[in-house]
Design a protein around this motif. Structure first.
Motif, PDB file in Angstrom:
ATOM      1  N   ILE A 113       0.855  -1.197   0.000  1.00 25.98           N
ATOM      2  CA  ILE A 113       0.000   0.000   0.000  1.00 25.98           C
ATOM      3  C   ILE A 113       0.881   1.233   0.000  1.00 25.98           C
ATOM      4  CG2 ILE A 113      -1.720   1.290   1.301  1.00 25.98           C
ATOM      5  CD1 ILE A 113      -2.739  -1.343   2.400  1.00 25.98           C
ATOM      6  N   ARG A 114       0.625   2.099  -0.957  1.00 25.99           N
ATOM      7  CA  ARG A 114       1.374   3.338  -1.061  1.00 25.99           C
ATOM      8  C   ARG A 114       0.673   4.480  -0.322  1.00 25.99           C
ATOM      9  NH1 ARG A 114       2.136   5.113  -7.032  1.00 25.99           N
ATOM     10  NH2 ARG A 114       3.423   3.228  -7.031  1.00 25.99           N
ATOM     11  N   LYS A 115      -0.671   4.459  -0.357  1.00 30.63           N
ATOM     12  CA  LYS A 115      -1.407   5.590   0.203  1.00 30.63           C
ATOM     13  C   LYS A 115      -2.816   5.158   0.569  1.00 30.63           C
ATOM     14  CE  LYS A 115      -3.001  10.251  -1.086  1.00 30.63           C
ATOM     15  NZ  LYS A 115      -3.055  11.243  -2.198  1.00 30.63           N
ATOM     16  N   ALA A 143      -7.279   2.318  -0.996  1.00 31.87           N
ATOM     17  CA  ALA A 143      -5.827   2.124  -0.926  1.00 31.87           C
ATOM     18  C   ALA A 143      -5.246   2.180  -2.329  1.00 31.87           C
ATOM     19  CB  ALA A 143      -5.495   0.793  -0.283  1.00 31.87           C
ATOM     20  N   THR A 144      -4.228   3.015  -2.501  1.00 32.08           N
ATOM     21  CA  THR A 144      -3.456   3.039  -3.751  1.00 32.08           C
ATOM     22  C   THR A 144      -2.256   2.129  -3.585  1.00 32.08           C
ATOM     23  OG1 THR A 144      -4.156   5.320  -4.190  1.00 32.08           O
ATOM     24  CG2 THR A 144      -2.238   4.499  -5.402  1.00 32.08           C
ATOM     25  N   LEU A 145      -2.144   1.109  -4.447  1.00 33.40           N
ATOM     26  CA  LEU A 145      -1.076   0.127  -4.335  1.00 33.40           C
ATOM     27  C   LEU A 145       0.138   0.545  -5.152  1.00 33.40           C
ATOM     28  CD1 LEU A 145      -3.191  -3.145  -4.561  1.00 33.40           C
ATOM     29  CD2 LEU A 145      -2.722  -1.685  -2.586  1.00 33.40           C
ATOM     30  N   VAL A 164       0.364   2.076   7.099  1.00 32.44           N
ATOM     31  CA  VAL A 164      -0.002   3.295   6.370  1.00 32.44           C
ATOM     32  C   VAL A 164      -1.246   3.866   7.037  1.00 32.44           C
ATOM     33  CG1 VAL A 164      -0.633   4.286   4.137  1.00 32.44           C
ATOM     34  CG2 VAL A 164       0.920   2.325   4.239  1.00 32.44           C
ATOM     35  N   THR A 165      -1.260   5.167   7.267  1.00 33.68           N
ATOM     36  CA  THR A 165      -2.366   5.790   7.986  1.00 33.68           C
ATOM     37  C   THR A 165      -2.945   6.965   7.202  1.00 33.68           C
ATOM     38  OG1 THR A 165      -0.905   7.307   9.180  1.00 33.68           O
ATOM     39  CG2 THR A 165      -1.373   5.161  10.219  1.00 33.68           C
ATOM     40  N   ALA A 166      -4.176   7.333   7.573  1.00 34.41           N
ATOM     41  CA  ALA A 166      -4.837   8.519   7.027  1.00 34.41           C
ATOM     42  C   ALA A 166      -5.706   9.109   8.122  1.00 34.41           C
ATOM     43  CB  ALA A 166      -5.671   8.167   5.800  1.00 34.41           C
ATOM     44  N   ARG A 167      -5.665  10.437   8.273  1.00 33.80           N
ATOM     45  CA  ARG A 167      -6.413  11.100   9.332  1.00 33.80           C
ATOM     46  C   ARG A 167      -7.583  11.879   8.757  1.00 33.80           C
ATOM     47  NH1 ARG A 167      -3.183  14.111  13.915  1.00 33.80           N
ATOM     48  NH2 ARG A 167      -3.138  15.723  12.302  1.00 33.80           N
ATOM     49  N   VAL A 168      -8.679  11.913   9.541  1.00 28.14           N
ATOM     50  CA  VAL A 168      -9.893  12.617   9.143  1.00 28.14           C
ATOM     51  C   VAL A 168     -10.323  13.518  10.284  1.00 28.14           C
ATOM     52  CG1 VAL A 168     -12.271  12.392   8.360  1.00 28.14           C
ATOM     53  CG2 VAL A 168     -10.595  10.643   7.752  1.00 28.14           C
ATOM     54  N   PRO A 169     -10.397  14.844  10.075  1.00 22.08           N
ATOM     55  CA  PRO A 169     -10.910  15.724  11.128  1.00 22.08           C
ATOM     56  C   PRO A 169     -12.377  15.420  11.413  1.00 22.08           C
ATOM     57  CG  PRO A 169      -9.791  16.964   9.386  1.00 22.08           C
ATOM     58  CD  PRO A 169      -9.985  15.582   8.872  1.00 22.08           C
ATOM     59  N   VAL A 170     -12.777  15.491  12.685  1.00 22.59           N
ATOM     60  CA  VAL A 170     -14.154  15.226  13.077  1.00 22.59           C
ATOM     61  C   VAL A 170     -14.616  16.303  14.043  1.00 22.59           C
ATOM     62  CG1 VAL A 170     -13.421  13.672  14.933  1.00 22.59           C
ATOM     63  CG2 VAL A 170     -15.754  13.529  14.039  1.00 22.59           C
ATOM     64  N   THR A 171     -15.865  16.750  13.847  1.00 27.74           N
ATOM     65  CA  THR A 171     -16.501  17.731  14.733  1.00 27.74           C
ATOM     66  C   THR A 171     -17.866  17.201  15.128  1.00 27.74           C
ATOM     67  OG1 THR A 171     -15.387  19.578  13.632  1.00 27.74           O
ATOM     68  CG2 THR A 171     -17.334  20.085  14.948  1.00 27.74           C
ATOM     69  N   ALA A 172     -18.161  17.199  16.418  1.00 24.45           N
ATOM     70  CA  ALA A 172     -19.455  16.757  16.936  1.00 24.45           C
ATOM     71  C   ALA A 172     -20.154  17.930  17.598  1.00 24.45           C
ATOM     72  CB  ALA A 172     -19.279  15.608  17.919  1.00 24.45           C
ATOM     73  N   THR A 173     -21.408  18.158  17.215  1.00 26.43           N
ATOM     74  CA  THR A 173     -22.210  19.237  17.797  1.00 26.43           C
ATOM     75  C   THR A 173     -23.618  18.713  18.069  1.00 26.43           C
ATOM     76  OG1 THR A 173     -22.872  20.024  15.592  1.00 26.43           O
ATOM     77  CG2 THR A 173     -20.939  21.055  16.591  1.00 26.43           C
TER      78      THR A 173
END
Length: 598
Positions: free
Chosen positions: A66-68, A91-93, A142-151
């Motif tokens: 996995i590249r990305k 996943a981009t291989l 390989v990791t990926a982050r996602v911002p999260v907001t809870a209201t």
């Protein structure tokens, strides 16, 4: 739409020859194959086992890495105590290919008291308290982050009949055409097809039969719940699971007192699917996410409420949860329906061979450019060029509706000019038969026939259209002249396009075609859209609603007949007399095109 490769083997090529040549060629082929079949070669002597060389073990290809990782959506906003957001992780291989790895990733939260991901193979983010943080998806380091907001996590839960209850009934199948959405309903209970008329559905659920379908005192005992749960006999079987999100939505609505349709509720304005365009391998899977946008600006994950369907299950199947599985080579589309909106994504599964770029001829026009691009995408070679005989026959039949004479055929076949085909096209398009034939086709599509307009009037408008083809009028000008034609029928025969006794306008003078039929003809002939289904209910497989149908029909309601009718009015005039009312709501419909433009 599926594309199939043209076979290119020796036998196929032989049958394209003349019969005599085919016989000779087949005989030669049989002669070359005969001796080998009659006298097979003597097998070589086997070597002693000890002297046989050992076969080299096959080397396994290095596994793809996995590249990305890419997470969709790229950011999450959870608004309300019941809000949730599903994910698609791509996943981009290392070979550049893309895979859906959603069910394989591990999730962590930087603020577990604010939001987290639950669901395992079907991950979904949920908010626990108001705040911000980020969610991390990890797979093979390989990791990926996602911002999260809870209201609004502590806000009281509120359910809307139109935006929450109606979609649940559609997804469960209750309002489908095979169940209570049928024309006459089922078991004495009728709902509008897929909830196109929520105000009528509300009355059917809460008011019919003395309101016995719901219980405000004991909501859990409502027949509205117990029937789909099969706690009491139900001909439709079990369609609702106790403890599911759908169950709590219906139960919560009942606990609120079963409120009806509220005009203040936000309206559904858009529906979209992600990811978009993708190329698939056979048996590859891909999850889809459905996002609904409302008039108050909110975008909500409605994947678990949308209804998914494939246009061709032989190319791609789609599950009720929105997971595509590529089945076979071809091209199709997968669509999702939610409320009165529809969205679709194309699915392309190339054939397992590589098209040779050298086999593609130079595009002659923009149609060829798009066609060749699609063939390359599917790994298909274009069909071979047809013979001069085939081209001549097709050109005459398609353009003129007749076969060439012996002299015309001989002249074309003997011509050695490499551009003789282009020259033939110019010749047939200048002949009067071309204009007459294509005028006839346009009249047929527009339902202009002697049974509907009368023989004299049919001949007059056919002759007028023929003259337009002979003059090579631009298509948009010809269509404009037809759908805006007004005046005396003797001075402007195009006005006869409005005349018909097949379906006449109420209280009209003579044969004036009904505005509903006119709208259907214009949509199908000039816009390539069939809108007839939307006359009675929202279109089940298109984006058009019942409101769209009557807005569009209102465009043609103010053309009326004038003068002595025998049987066609002497004149057709546009004025302010004529309005279209919605048959269900009674609302006067504003004239509006199908694209909602003013």
């Amino acid at each position: 739409m599926r594309f199939h490769p043209v076979p290119r083997n020796a036998m196929f090529q032989l049958v394209q020859l003349t019969p005599v040549r085919s016989i000779v060629a087949l005989t030669l082929l049989a002669c070359t194959m005969g001796p080998a079949a009659a006298a097979p070669a003597r097998p070589a002597a086997k070597r002693p086992l000890a002297k046989r060389p050992l076969a080299k073990p096959k080397q396994k290809a290095a596994p793809l890495a996995i590249r990305k990782l890419v997470v969709l959506p790229e950011q999450v906003k959870l608004d309300g105590p019941t809000a949730q957001q599903r994910f698609v992780v791509m996943a981009t291989l290392t070979d550049g290919s893309i895979r859906d790895v959603t069910s394989k990733v591990r999730w962590t939260s930087s603020a577990p008291k604010v939001a987290g991901v639950t669901g395992g193979a079907d991950p979904a983010a949920r908010g626990f308290s108001d705040g911000n943080g980020h969610l991390t998806a990890a797979l093979d380091k390989v990791t990926a982050r996602v911002p999260v907001t809870a209201t609004g996590t502590q806000r009281p839960v509120s359910y809307s009949f139109q935006n929450d209850v109606v979609p649940v009934l559609a997804r469960l199948g209750c309002s489908q055409g095979t169940c209570h959405g049928a024309n006459s309903g089922k078991g004495g209970f009728k709902l509008s097809l897929r909830g196109y008329a929520p105000e009528l559905d509300f009355l059917a659920i809460t008011r019919q039969l003395g309101g016995r379908r719901i219980s405000r005192e004991a909501p859990e005992q409502s027949l509205f719940l117990r029937k789909p749960l099969m706690e009491v006999p139900h001909a439709g079987g079990r369609s609702l699971a106790k403890g599911s999100r759908d169950y709590y939505t219906l139960l919560g609505w009942l606990y609120q007192g079963a409120p009806g349709v509220d005009e203040k509720d936000p309206r559904l304005t858009d529906l979209r699917l992600v990811p978009g365009v993708r190329t698939y391998r056979t048996k590859e899977t891909q999850r889809l996410l459905a996002f609904a946008t409302y008039s108050d600006g909110r975008t909500v994950d409605v994947t678990d409420r949308a209804i998914f369907k494939s246009n061709d299950a032989g190319v791609a199947e789609v599950s009720a949860s929105g997971e595509i599985t590529a089945q076979g080579a071809g091209s199709t589309a997968v669509m999702a329906k939610f409320g009165d909106k529809l969205a679709s994504v194309p699915v392309t599964v190339p054939y397992p061979r590589q098209a040779k770029a050298a086999t593609f001829p130079t595009p002659a026009n923009y149609v060829d450019q798009h066609l060749y691009a699609k063939l390359r995408e599917l790994n298909l070679d274009p069909s071979p060029t047809c013979t001069d005989e085939e081209f001549l026959r097709r050109a005459y039949l398609d353009v003129l509706g007749t076969l060439p004479t012996v002299d015309e055929a001989k002249s074309f076949l003997d011509d050695t000019d490499p551009k003789k085909r282009e020259k033939l096209i110019d010749v047939v398009l200048k002949r009067p038969e071309y204009a007459s034939l294509w005028a006839l086709r346009l009249c047929d599509l527009s339902m202009i026939r002697k049974e509907h307009q009368g023989r004299k009037n049919t001949v007059a408008i056919h002759q007028w259209i023929t003259e337009q083809f002979l003059a090579n009028r631009p298509w948009d000008q010809l269509v404009t002249d037809l759908v805006t034609a007004t005046g005396d029928i003797s001075e402007n025969p195009a006005t006869l396009w409005w005349a018909s006794r097949q379906q006449t306008r109420p209280n009209s003078r003579g044969w004036v075609r009904h505005y509903e039929l006119t709208g259907e003809i214009v949509a199908q002939v000039f816009l390539g859209q069939r809108i007839q289904c939307a006359k009675c209910h929202n279109h089940p497989t298109e984006k058009f609603t019942q409101d769209d149908y009557y807005h569009f029909a209102a465009l043609f309601a103010q053309v009326n007949g004038d003068g002595q009718a025998d049987p066609v009015p002497q004149r057709f005039l546009a004025n302010d007399k004529g309005e279209v009312r919605h048959p269900r709501t009674g609302q006067v419909m504003k004239p509006q095109p199908l694209d909602h433009a003013d």
